[in-house]
Scaffold this motif. Sequence first.
Motif, PDB file in Angstrom:
ATOM      1  N   THR A 195       0.820  -1.257  -0.039  1.00 39.34           N
ATOM      2  CA  THR A 195       0.137  -0.185  -0.140  1.00 39.34           C
ATOM      3  C   THR A 195       0.827   1.169  -0.003  1.00 39.34           C
ATOM      4  O   THR A 195       1.966   1.249   0.754  1.00 39.34           O
ATOM      5  N   ILE A 196       0.490   2.300  -0.846  1.00 35.03           N
ATOM      6  CA  ILE A 196       0.983   3.326  -1.008  1.00 35.03           C
ATOM      7  C   ILE A 196       0.584   4.453  -0.235  1.00 35.03           C
ATOM      8  O   ILE A 196      -0.627   4.835  -0.133  1.00 35.03           O
ATOM      9  N   ARG A 197       1.543   4.980   1.093  1.00 28.52           N
ATOM     10  CA  ARG A 197       1.064   6.080   1.740  1.00 28.52           C
ATOM     11  C   ARG A 197       1.750   7.382   1.876  1.00 28.52           C
ATOM     12  O   ARG A 197       1.541   8.400   2.001  1.00 28.52           O
ATOM     13  N   THR A 198       3.225   7.187   1.368  1.00 24.69           N
ATOM     14  CA  THR A 198       4.143   8.139   1.274  1.00 24.69           C
ATOM     15  C   THR A 198       4.993   7.904   0.016  1.00 24.69           C
ATOM     16  O   THR A 198       4.900   6.878  -0.466  1.00 24.69           O
ATOM     17  N   ALA A 199       5.750   8.855  -0.319  1.00 26.81           N
ATOM     18  CA  ALA A 199       6.657   8.981  -1.592  1.00 26.81           C
ATOM     19  C   ALA A 199       7.783   7.542  -1.099  1.00 26.81           C
ATOM     20  O   ALA A 199       7.986   6.797  -2.128  1.00 26.81           O
TER      21      ALA A 199
ATOM     22  N   ILE B 112      19.061  -3.706  -8.264  1.00 27.77           N
ATOM     23  CA  ILE B 112      18.232  -2.456  -8.280  1.00 27.77           C
ATOM     24  C   ILE B 112      19.044  -1.340  -7.083  1.00 27.77           C
ATOM     25  O   ILE B 112      19.280  -1.865  -6.036  1.00 27.77           O
ATOM     26  N   ARG B 113      19.067  -0.347  -7.579  1.00 29.74           N
ATOM     27  CA  ARG B 113      19.809   0.527  -6.740  1.00 29.74           C
ATOM     28  C   ARG B 113      19.114   2.200  -6.897  1.00 29.74           C
ATOM     29  O   ARG B 113      18.596   2.202  -8.018  1.00 29.74           O
ATOM     30  N   ARG B 114      19.763   3.197  -6.310  1.00 35.23           N
ATOM     31  CA  ARG B 114      19.400   4.406  -6.437  1.00 35.23           C
ATOM     32  C   ARG B 114      19.945   5.068  -7.633  1.00 35.23           C
ATOM     33  O   ARG B 114      21.067   4.717  -7.907  1.00 35.23           O
ATOM     34  N   ALA B 115      19.367   5.716  -8.568  1.00 35.77           N
ATOM     35  CA  ALA B 115      20.035   6.221  -9.967  1.00 35.77           C
ATOM     36  C   ALA B 115      20.990   7.374  -9.619  1.00 35.77           C
ATOM     37  O   ALA B 115      20.840   8.156  -8.578  1.00 35.77           O
ATOM     38  N   ASP B 116      22.190   7.302 -10.238  1.00 33.89           N
ATOM     39  CA  ASP B 116      23.220   8.374  -9.933  1.00 33.89           C
ATOM     40  C   ASP B 116      22.640   9.744 -10.324  1.00 33.89           C
ATOM     41  O   ASP B 116      22.978  10.501  -9.645  1.00 33.89           O
ATOM     42  N   GLN B 117      21.999   9.884 -11.474  1.00 34.39           N
ATOM     43  CA  GLN B 117      21.545  11.211 -11.703  1.00 34.39           C
ATOM     44  C   GLN B 117      20.014  11.462 -11.407  1.00 34.39           C
ATOM     45  O   GLN B 117      19.110  10.704 -11.486  1.00 34.39           O
ATOM     46  N   ARG B 118      19.972  12.992 -10.945  1.00 32.21           N
ATOM     47  CA  ARG B 118      18.626  13.425 -10.452  1.00 32.21           C
ATOM     48  C   ARG B 118      17.899  13.845 -11.605  1.00 32.21           C
ATOM     49  O   ARG B 118      18.434  14.355 -12.526  1.00 32.21           O
TER      50      ARG B 118
ATOM     51  N   ILE C  24      12.160  10.330  -7.951  1.00 36.06           N
ATOM     52  CA  ILE C  24      13.149   9.533  -7.443  1.00 36.06           C
ATOM     53  C   ILE C  24      13.505   8.633  -8.545  1.00 36.06           C
ATOM     54  O   ILE C  24      12.795   7.822  -9.213  1.00 36.06           O
ATOM     55  N   GLY C  25      14.650   8.669  -8.695  1.00 33.71           N
ATOM     56  CA  GLY C  25      15.215   7.547  -9.926  1.00 33.71           C
ATOM     57  C   GLY C  25      15.619   6.050  -9.413  1.00 33.71           C
ATOM     58  O   GLY C  25      16.382   6.403  -8.274  1.00 33.71           O
ATOM     59  N   LEU C  26      15.498   5.258  -9.961  1.00 30.26           N
ATOM     60  CA  LEU C  26      15.962   3.851  -9.629  1.00 30.26           C
ATOM     61  C   LEU C  26      16.523   3.231 -10.715  1.00 30.26           C
ATOM     62  O   LEU C  26      16.262   3.267 -11.896  1.00 30.26           O
ATOM     63  N   ALA C  27      17.762   2.495 -10.591  1.00 27.88           N
ATOM     64  CA  ALA C  27      18.479   1.867 -11.790  1.00 27.88           C
ATOM     65  C   ALA C  27      18.609   0.409 -11.267  1.00 27.88           C
ATOM     66  O   ALA C  27      18.791   0.059 -10.181  1.00 27.88           O
ATOM     67  N   ALA C  28      18.648  -0.368 -12.513  1.00 29.99           N
ATOM     68  CA  ALA C  28      18.915  -1.871 -12.259  1.00 29.99           C
ATOM     69  C   ALA C  28      19.585  -2.262 -13.644  1.00 29.99           C
ATOM     70  O   ALA C  28      19.882  -1.359 -14.452  1.00 29.99           O
ATOM     71  N   ARG C  29      20.249  -3.526 -13.786  1.00 28.93           N
ATOM     72  CA  ARG C  29      20.683  -3.777 -14.946  1.00 28.93           C
ATOM     73  C   ARG C  29      19.791  -3.674 -15.986  1.00 28.93           C
ATOM     74  O   ARG C  29      18.821  -4.459 -16.076  1.00 28.93           O
TER      75      ARG C  29
ATOM     76  N   ALA D 273      14.600   3.815 -14.215  1.00 20.03           N
ATOM     77  CA  ALA D 273      13.130   3.888 -13.521  1.00 20.03           C
ATOM     78  C   ALA D 273      12.800   5.314 -13.090  1.00 20.03           C
ATOM     79  O   ALA D 273      13.715   5.615 -12.231  1.00 20.03           O
ATOM     80  N   GLN D 274      11.736   5.837 -13.241  1.00 22.51           N
ATOM     81  CA  GLN D 274      11.326   7.229 -12.516  1.00 22.51           C
ATOM     82  C   GLN D 274      10.503   6.958 -11.782  1.00 22.51           C
ATOM     83  O   GLN D 274       9.292   6.631 -12.403  1.00 22.51           O
ATOM     84  N   VAL D 275      10.489   7.255 -10.577  1.00 23.19           N
ATOM     85  CA  VAL D 275       9.149   7.383  -9.567  1.00 23.19           C
ATOM     86  C   VAL D 275       8.772   8.633  -9.256  1.00 23.19           C
ATOM     87  O   VAL D 275       9.445   9.309  -8.643  1.00 23.19           O
ATOM     88  N   ASP D 276       7.348   9.081  -9.746  1.00 23.75           N
ATOM     89  CA  ASP D 276       7.024  10.287  -9.662  1.00 23.75           C
ATOM     90  C   ASP D 276       5.752  10.425  -8.612  1.00 23.75           C
ATOM     91  O   ASP D 276       4.644   9.866  -9.164  1.00 23.75           O
ATOM     92  N   PRO D 277       5.989  10.649  -7.218  1.00 24.01           N
ATOM     93  CA  PRO D 277       4.922  10.755  -6.614  1.00 24.01           C
ATOM     94  C   PRO D 277       4.156  11.981  -6.517  1.00 24.01           C
ATOM     95  O   PRO D 277       3.300  12.226  -5.590  1.00 24.01           O
ATOM     96  N   SER D 278       4.234  12.976  -7.379  1.00 21.53           N
ATOM     97  CA  SER D 278       3.693  14.080  -7.304  1.00 21.53           C
ATOM     98  C   SER D 278       2.216  14.246  -7.399  1.00 21.53           C
ATOM     99  O   SER D 278       1.755  13.280  -7.977  1.00 21.53           O
ATOM    100  N   VAL D 279       1.533  15.248  -7.179  1.00 19.86           N
ATOM    101  CA  VAL D 279       0.132  15.149  -7.416  1.00 19.86           C
ATOM    102  C   VAL D 279      -0.290  15.706  -8.945  1.00 19.86           C
ATOM    103  O   VAL D 279      -1.447  15.517  -9.247  1.00 19.86           O
ATOM    104  N   GLY D 280       0.550  16.149  -9.472  1.00 21.08           N
ATOM    105  CA  GLY D 280       0.314  16.590 -10.736  1.00 21.08           C
ATOM    106  C   GLY D 280       0.799  15.656 -11.861  1.00 21.08           C
ATOM    107  O   GLY D 280       1.841  14.834 -11.668  1.00 21.08           O
TER     108      GLY D 280
END
Length: 237
Positions: free
Chosen positions: A117-121, A140-146, A151-156, A160-167
């Motif tokens: 369940t998603i309650r927070t970013a 899977i790791r945090r992406a180097d570039q912002r 928030i960016g995640l990277a894997a082999r 991946a970009q995770v966008d929790p914003s409301v827009g």
Amino acid sequence: MGSMSESMAVRCPDCGREHRYAAPAYPCACGTPVAPALNHRAAATSVTHHTWDEDWVTVRCGNCGRADQWPQPELGCSCGTVLRVPVAGALRPLSADGSLDPAGAPAGPRATFRPVTIRTARDAVTAVALYLRWLGYRDIRRADQRQPSGIGLAARGVLAQVDPSVGPASLRDVECLWLTAMTESTDCVYFSLAGYANDARDRADGLGVSLFVLDLTGTPQPVNGAATELVAAGAEG
């Protein structure tokens, strides 16, 4: 580490209130729920500031033996303090490259995806990390570039970009992710809680960017052809 989560009394060091807490169980790649064992002899500590580079806890699945890392258990007190709940066994921080997966962890079979369940970013990032593992991505790791948002995640083989914003995600958001992925010669996947602007979806289709919408149950839903193909084929497809 067991698959069932036991509860324990947690006292807030700031106001003295006592809470009953059970660590959340996260689904292993094989489908078995796993949860960290709580340390009943240690006291909870307050988290004075929250960063994305918090400690993660290694939990081994009792069914298939796979070891994965999950967010450090936390509890919000009614006084406003965020409590870090102690766990049994050693905590290990994110490795130098931000990896969430221990090297060489055996891949489990691809079972039915079980969301969180998603309650927070922070929950959104955890849900996407789960989903990428379920698709078959490793290391899977945090992406180097912002990126401009989220928030960016990277894997082999993927960024991946995770966008929790409301827009809704914009055309620029999608293009920035694609350009970053191009420089690293990887595929890219966008996960948005609020969907996408129409021009962003059109551009993603032209660039081959997989688009997913995250619902609050933590289940990513493919919203374009590239995403549907990725779900069908998986990371190794």
